[in-house]
Design an enzyme around this catalytic site. Structure first.
Site, PDB file in Angstrom:
ATOM      1  N   LYS A 118       0.810  -1.215   0.000  1.00  0.00           N
ATOM      2  CA  LYS A 118       0.000   0.000   0.000  1.00  0.00           C
ATOM      3  C   LYS A 118       0.848   1.273   0.000  1.00  0.00           C
ATOM      4  O   LYS A 118       0.363   2.335  -0.386  1.00  0.00           O
ATOM      5  CB  LYS A 118      -0.962  -0.018   1.178  1.00  0.00           C
ATOM      6  CG  LYS A 118      -2.031  -1.087   0.977  1.00  0.00           C
ATOM      7  CD  LYS A 118      -3.088  -1.083   2.038  1.00  0.00           C
ATOM      8  CE  LYS A 118      -4.061  -2.208   1.706  1.00  0.00           C
ATOM      9  NZ  LYS A 118      -5.144  -2.334   2.648  1.00  0.00           N
ATOM     10  N   GLU A 199      -2.145   6.646   7.831  1.00  0.00           N
ATOM     11  CA  GLU A 199      -2.922   7.232   6.749  1.00  0.00           C
ATOM     12  C   GLU A 199      -3.977   8.114   7.382  1.00  0.00           C
ATOM     13  O   GLU A 199      -4.576   7.748   8.397  1.00  0.00           O
ATOM     14  CB  GLU A 199      -3.572   6.099   5.944  1.00  0.00           C
ATOM     15  CG  GLU A 199      -4.258   6.538   4.677  1.00  0.00           C
ATOM     16  CD  GLU A 199      -4.702   5.332   3.856  1.00  0.00           C
ATOM     17  OE1 GLU A 199      -3.866   4.745   3.140  1.00  0.00           O
ATOM     18  OE2 GLU A 199      -5.887   4.979   3.950  1.00  0.00           O
ATOM     19  N   ARG A 291      -7.030  -8.586  -9.225  1.00  0.00           N
ATOM     20  CA  ARG A 291      -7.662  -9.905  -9.335  1.00  0.00           C
ATOM     21  C   ARG A 291      -9.146  -9.718  -9.550  1.00  0.00           C
ATOM     22  O   ARG A 291      -9.651  -8.601  -9.535  1.00  0.00           O
ATOM     23  CB  ARG A 291      -7.445 -10.680  -8.040  1.00  0.00           C
ATOM     24  CG  ARG A 291      -7.995  -9.896  -6.856  1.00  0.00           C
ATOM     25  CD  ARG A 291      -7.992 -10.671  -5.566  1.00  0.00           C
ATOM     26  NE  ARG A 291      -8.138  -9.787  -4.414  1.00  0.00           N
ATOM     27  CZ  ARG A 291      -9.298  -9.412  -3.883  1.00  0.00           C
ATOM     28  NH1 ARG A 291     -10.433  -9.822  -4.395  1.00  0.00           N
ATOM     29  NH2 ARG A 291      -9.330  -8.601  -2.836  1.00  0.00           N
TER      30      ARG A 291
END
Ligand code: ADP
Ligand code: ADP
Ligand code: MG
Length: 668
Positions: A118, A199, A291
């Protein structure tokens, strides 16, 4: 090179079946992999061939890269589809496939690596000019040294995180250190990567994500967005498309940015770019999943595009056959994830055997599930039973359809979240679509209470009557004409202790008088007559009113009744687990005196053991026929038979002494 002739699906359950369906339509043979435990699952039976992975741990089986590639080669497959979860976002797996000239139906390892972290993905996305939340990276002491300039609240996140794991909200500087430590520990345990970062916590956001397709030739398109704001513990429960509450202009920008990100990395495969959108309609990149996503069916239902087919075509080297201008989204679609879990007990997983399974059927409904009838929900994986997907012209219609689809989805045998979903979608804020990712947490109490209330509104004696009639009626095929002959001779009074969600009670069966059973519960008495009972569908006339239910019985006196859209669970306390019955008067279940009493009035049809015989716990001692059902009375412990009072063919009453045992070691 054309499409593949054979692919191996490196996954299990519903998603393996989902992939097989498309492969079959494209004329591609499928290879399933399974553990011995899964060997009889539907996805294995449906595959053209299957191979077993020996071993107990995930590392030995579904995560065993070497072994899976070896099986793919031996089976003659040309490509491997990883599904979601398991190896789907494992760059080493993609690399290993490439090394062995096995096509990985997904992006190259490098792209998975870039997006799988990330921190690196955030930096990459920021470099493309797409907004990302403010982050603070660095090791623990670097982060801590900046704690006084941080604008709390923040999220501590694992760089390698996924599946809602490895995330912790921190409200103020003093809690930072503990949060860093525990998140790092969790990250290490789950993702084998203790790298963490901070974050900015986005207040009350919506989770909006964009479905992307990219090919080998630099073509990238989007297939509109999905809204996945209904979550618990950062995991999605309900997803829908389009995200109608977000202004179209904003959605258009988000889709555009998603295409920029996928284009910027020359992404190839289906992928999903997740964003958070705040109350001012400012949005931030969250992560990319490289995916097929669990919730991909809602996109398929509204665009008519088969995402698995696109994945296969892209992987085989075809150019994207669809252009952005030609994709239209029509109507609205919503998915509910059906889980074997207990929402009232903080979503405690409740895996086990599903004894009755019926999917709702309509052209507006799609059910993706790992079972089609009775089957097992394994305790070793996410207890997902299936995904119920509904489409309609607009959100309003979809909500109505979803509610009726949930009601007609019959699942007995395990505790599941259908009543919870039913209550959730009826919540006024969900109906008006005034939600954020906090919707569930903020409205939890009300949703759970309403769920209980929906059930408590119904007279509990009605489903209980269905349960008891089903228990007593063993021929299972009763039509009005011969009901009473079928039910049998039994007219004696019988007391059945029953446990339900609301507690324990004793029901007296006052016999049948050719009109029906008379059941007495506390001060209430009711008459239940069978109008019809065919397999699990039962129609009763209860106190003059005709009522219908779907009823099933499991082992150990358990039973389930689907009645008026609600699910009721009962168990008879006079029947012990394991189908066998042994009772005695006046003692606790576990401190058995060795006196074997008749559990009900009936007839002795078998005496298996004679005096002085040695028996082991669970051995059948005698068989009593009652209500045309044979009930085996078993030894409650290892011991020796000291007396036999019962005679073959004897008609016995309730609680008559039939046999006596002494435990081993006390024979003399
Ligand atoms: P999606 O991102 O496709 O919407 P989720 O975020 O719910 O789906 O889950 C992502 C993947 O992580 C899924 O493949 C799922 O099997 C897996 N997963 C879900 N829950 C967990 C969990 N508790 N621990 C590890 N993996 C999980
Ligand atoms: P995972 O990889 O586990 O799917 P994500 O980064 O996609 O983790 O986040 C999952 C969910 O966690 C989001 O849908 C959102 O509800 C919440 N979340 C993640 N990051 C933030 C943030 N910065 N602010 C607020 N909520 C967040
Ligand atoms: Mg995510």
């Amino acid at each position: 090179m054309g499409l593949f002739k054979k692919i191996l699906i490196a996954n299990r359950g519903e998603i393996a079946i989902r992939i097989q369906k498309t492969a079959r339509r494209l004329g591609i043979h499928t290879v399933a992999i399974c553990t011995p435990e899964d060997a009889d699952d539907m996805y294995v039976r449906m595959a053209d061939e299957s191979w077993q992975l020996k071993g107990k741990s995930l590392a030995d089986t579904y995560l065993n890269i070497t072994r899976i590639i070896d099986l793919a080669i031996r089976s003659g497959a040309e490509a491997v589809h990883p599904g979601y979860g398991f190896l789907s976002e494992n760059p080493e797996f993609a690399d290993a496939c490439e090394k062995h000239h096995m096509v990985f139906i997904g992006p190259p390892g490098e792209m998975i690596r870039l997006m799988g972290n990330k921190i690196t993905s955030g930096k990459f996305v920021e470099s493309l000019g797409v907004p990302v939340p403010e982050t603070i990276t660095g090791n623990k002491s670097e982060i801590l040294s900046r704690r006084h300039s941080i604008d709390f609240p923040v999220l501590v996140k694992a760089a390698g995180g996924g599946g809602g794991k490895g995330m912790r909200i921190v409200e103020s500087a003093e809690h930072l250190e503990t949060a860093l430590l525990s998140t790092a520990r969790e990250a290490k345990a789950y993702f084998d990567n203790e790298e963490i970062y901070l974050e900015k916590y986005i207040e009350k956001p919506r989770h909006i994500e964009v479905q992307i397709l990219g090919d080998h030739y630099g073509n990238v398109i989007h297939l509109f967005e999905r809204e996945c704001s209904v979550q618990r513990r950062y995991q999605k429960i309900i997803e829908e498309t389009p995200a109608v509450k977000v202004p179209e202009k904003i959605r258009e920008r988000i889709r555009h940015d998603a295409v920029t990100i996928a284009g910027g990395m020359q992404y190839r495969n289906a992928g999903t770019i997740e964003f958070l959108v705040d109350g001012n309609w400012d949005y931030y990149f969250l992560e990319m999943n490289t995916r097929l996503q669990v919730e991909h069916p809602v996109t398929e239902m509204t665009t008519g595009i088969d995402l698995v087919e696109q994945q296969i075509r892209i992987a085989s080297g075809e150019k994207l056959g669809i252009s952005q201008e030609n994709i239209r989204q029509t109507g609205h679609a919503m998915e509910c994830r059906l889980y074997a879990e207990d929402p009232a007990r903080d979503f405690l997983p409740s895996p086990g055997r599903i004894t009755l399974y019926r999917e709702p059927v309509s052209e507006k409904i799609r059910m993706d599930s790992g079972i089609s009838g009775p089957g097992n929900i394994s305790p070793r994986f996410d207890p997902l039973i299936g995904k119920l997907v509904v489409r309609g012209v607009d959100r309003k219609e979809v909500l109505e359809q979803m509610s009726s689809a949930l009601s007609s989805c019959i699942i007995h045998g395990v505790t599941h979240n259908i009543p919870f979903l039913q209550s959730l979608i009826r919540h006024p804020l969900f109906k008006s679509n005034d939600i954020s990712t906090h919707f569930y947490e903020e409205n939890k109490k009300e949703i759970l209470e309403n769920m209980k209330h929906e059930q408590e509104k119904l007279d509990p004696l009605l489903p209980l009557s269905f349960f008891l009639v089903h228990q007593l009626n063993t021929s299972r095929q009763i039509r009005p004409v011969n009901v009473w002959q079928e039910i049998g001779f039994w007219r004696l009074m019988m007391e059945i202790p029953v446990k339900s969600q609301s507690g324990e009670m004793i029901v007296s069966i006052l016999g049948n008088d050719n009109q029906g059973f008379k059941l007495e519960m506390g001060a209430r008495e009711l008459t239940a007559g069978i109008i019809s009972a065919v397999d699990n569908d039962m129609t009763l006339e209860i106190n003059g009113k005709t009522l219908r239910a779907v009823v099933s019985s499991g082992n150990g006196g358990k039973g389930w009744v689907s009645f008026e859209g609600q699910l009721f669970e009962f168990s008879r306390l006079d029947v012990l687990p394991g189908e066998y019955i042994f009772t005695e008067t006046g003692s606790g279940e576990n401190s058995h005196s060795g006196k074997i009493f008749s559990p009900m009035p009936g007839k002795i049809v078998d005496i298996r053991i004679s005096r002085n015989a040695t028996v082991s716990k669970g051995d059948i001692l005698l068989v009593v026929e009652a209500m045309k059902m044979e009930n085996s009375l078993v030894a409650p412990f290892d011991g020796q038979v000291s007396a036999v009072h019962a005679r073959m063919g004897q008609l016995i009453g309730n609680r008559e002494l039939l046999m006596e045992l002494v435990p081993s070691g006390k024979e003399n």
